[in-house]
Write a protein that holds these residues in place. Structure first.
Motif, short mmCIF file in Angstrom:
data_model
loop_
_atom_site.label_atom_id
_atom_site.label_comp_id
_atom_site.label_asym_id
_atom_site.label_seq_id
_atom_site.Cartn_x
_atom_site.Cartn_y
_atom_site.Cartn_z
N VAL A 204 56.25 24.00 40.93
CA VAL A 204 57.30 24.18 39.70
C VAL A 204 58.56 25.00 40.49
O VAL A 204 59.52 25.12 39.92
CB VAL A 204 57.04 24.59 38.43
N ASN A 205 58.12 25.80 41.57
CA ASN A 205 59.26 26.59 41.99
C ASN A 205 59.82 26.11 43.31
O ASN A 205 59.13 25.64 43.98
CB ASN A 205 58.60 27.93 42.14
N ASP A 206 61.02 26.45 43.52
CA ASP A 206 61.76 26.26 44.83
C ASP A 206 61.80 27.44 45.67
O ASP A 206 62.49 27.38 46.66
CB ASP A 206 63.23 25.72 44.27
N ILE A 207 61.28 28.68 45.02
CA ILE A 207 61.63 29.96 45.92
C ILE A 207 60.68 29.85 47.45
O ILE A 207 59.70 28.82 47.36
CB ILE A 207 60.71 31.16 45.13
N ASP A 208 61.15 30.10 48.37
CA ASP A 208 60.91 30.23 49.66
C ASP A 208 59.64 31.07 50.01
O ASP A 208 59.61 32.27 50.37
CB ASP A 208 61.88 30.62 50.79
N PHE A 209 58.31 30.69 49.35
CA PHE A 209 57.26 31.61 49.46
C PHE A 209 56.04 30.56 49.46
O PHE A 209 56.06 29.52 48.68
CB PHE A 209 57.03 32.41 48.24
N ASP A 210 54.79 30.96 50.25
CA ASP A 210 53.98 29.85 50.39
C ASP A 210 53.02 30.14 49.28
O ASP A 210 51.77 30.65 49.65
CB ASP A 210 53.27 29.99 51.79
N TYR A 211 53.18 29.36 48.22
CA TYR A 211 52.52 29.72 46.78
C TYR A 211 51.05 29.21 47.29
O TYR A 211 50.03 29.72 46.72
CB TYR A 211 53.01 29.13 45.60
N MET A 212 50.85 28.09 47.96
CA MET A 212 49.55 27.64 48.18
C MET A 212 48.91 28.35 48.99
O MET A 212 47.46 28.45 48.61
CB MET A 212 49.83 26.05 48.70
N GLU A 213 49.13 28.79 49.97
CA GLU A 213 48.15 29.76 50.71
C GLU A 213 47.95 30.96 50.15
O GLU A 213 46.77 31.44 50.34
CB GLU A 213 49.12 30.03 52.11
N TYR A 214 48.84 31.52 49.29
CA TYR A 214 48.54 32.45 48.37
C TYR A 214 47.41 32.45 47.41
O TYR A 214 46.47 33.24 47.23
CB TYR A 214 49.84 33.08 47.78
N ALA A 215 47.38 31.25 47.04
CA ALA A 215 46.37 30.62 45.91
C ALA A 215 45.02 30.60 46.58
O ALA A 215 43.94 31.02 46.17
CB ALA A 215 46.89 29.60 45.31
N ARG A 216 45.01 29.97 47.97
CA ARG A 216 44.13 29.66 48.41
C ARG A 216 43.35 31.19 48.92
O ARG A 216 42.23 31.39 48.80
CB ARG A 216 44.40 29.37 50.07
N GLN A 217 43.96 32.08 49.01
CA GLN A 217 43.56 33.49 49.46
C GLN A 217 42.80 34.21 48.19
O GLN A 217 41.83 34.88 48.45
CB GLN A 217 44.55 34.67 50.12
N ARG A 218 43.65 34.05 47.13
CA ARG A 218 42.90 34.85 45.98
C ARG A 218 41.72 33.91 45.35
O ARG A 218 40.98 34.71 45.18
CB ARG A 218 44.19 34.67 45.01
N LEU A 219 41.62 32.84 45.55
CA LEU A 219 40.59 31.80 45.09
C LEU A 219 39.41 32.16 46.14
O LEU A 219 38.17 32.33 45.62
CB LEU A 219 40.67 30.55 45.03
#
Length: 237
Positions: A204-219
């Motif tokens: 849902v966000n267009d910000i330049d941040f690798d949300y998916m990799e962040y989520a991967r690390q948290r989980l």
């Protein structure tokens, strides 16, 4: 005259003087008499975010992140933690360094950005703050977390002692130990909250941040630490 008010940096969280000020300020924050029902919100938020994550994720992502397993995990954590004698307070729920401002001259702290604030166990708010010490959102790879930077036992104990004693009463060893144990447990909830946030944000966000990799690390951290945390106590270390 130059403005002396600055946002904290990642390294500031490790400064013993600043950490003590944060601990005292957070205790004050948790005792704010805010309107609304004084009940724990985090489990509803987790279930709502899981539902949203499932709705935005293609099947391969849902499988990678084991989304079908997470409702069971959320239920198990709620059941495990709700039996504790918990202190509920008004929590910030996102106390990363960018949401704390300091007056360089007076050392007065201001907590900002209440987007996620709600009543929750105060142990969750502190655990979430500790988890944020693994992040540096101003590095070349802001999405990469370094869990070697998670505060060690001595740092956590100092923070908790300062937090509890800032009310004017010296806490006993049992009270310190109990809060530290609860804080460690709630790191698991923090990993789930921000793991799901990362998955949703990627879609849902267009910000330049690798949300998916962040989520991967948290989980990944959730699954890694769960067996150890749920079987461990501070006095076992």
């Amino acid at each position: 005259m130059a403005n002396s008010i600055e946002t904290l940096s990642a390294v500031d969280l490790r400064d013993p003087e600043i950490a003590a000020i944060i601990a005292s300020k957070l205790r004050e924050f948790h005792h704010l008499d805010m309107p609304g029902p004084k009940r724990v919100l985090m489990w509803d938020r987790l279930r709502n975010w899981l539902k949203t994550a499932k709705s935005v994720c293609p099947s391969d992502e849902a499988k990678e992140f084991r989304l079908d397993n997470l409702e069971k995990e959320i239920n198990a954590l709620e059941s495990e933690f709700s039996g504790e004698d918990q202190c509920i307070g008004f929590c910030h729920n996102d106390l990363q360094y960018g949401n704390i401002m300091i007056d360089e001259e007076t050392k007065a702290l201001t907590i900002i950005d209440y987007e996620y604030a709600s009543f929750n166990p105060i142990a969750f708010d502190i655990s979430n703050h500790f988890c944020e010490m693994a992040a540096d959102y101003h590095s070349e790879e802001p999405h990469i977390l370094d869990y070697t930077k998670y505060p060690d036992l001595d740092e956590r104990k100092r923070f908790v002692q300062t937090y509890l004693s800032s009310s004017g009463e010296e806490p006993d060893a049992e009270k310190i130990k109990d809060l530290m144990n609860n804080i460690e447990k709630y790191t698991l909830a923090s990993h789930l909250v921000w793991g799901l946030w990362g998955i949703i944000s990627e879609h849902v966000n267009d910000i330049d941040f690798d949300y998916m990799e962040y989520a991967r690390q948290r989980l990944a951290q959730y699954w890694l630490k769960k067996p150890e945390i749920l079987s461990c106590r501070v006095d076992d270390e």
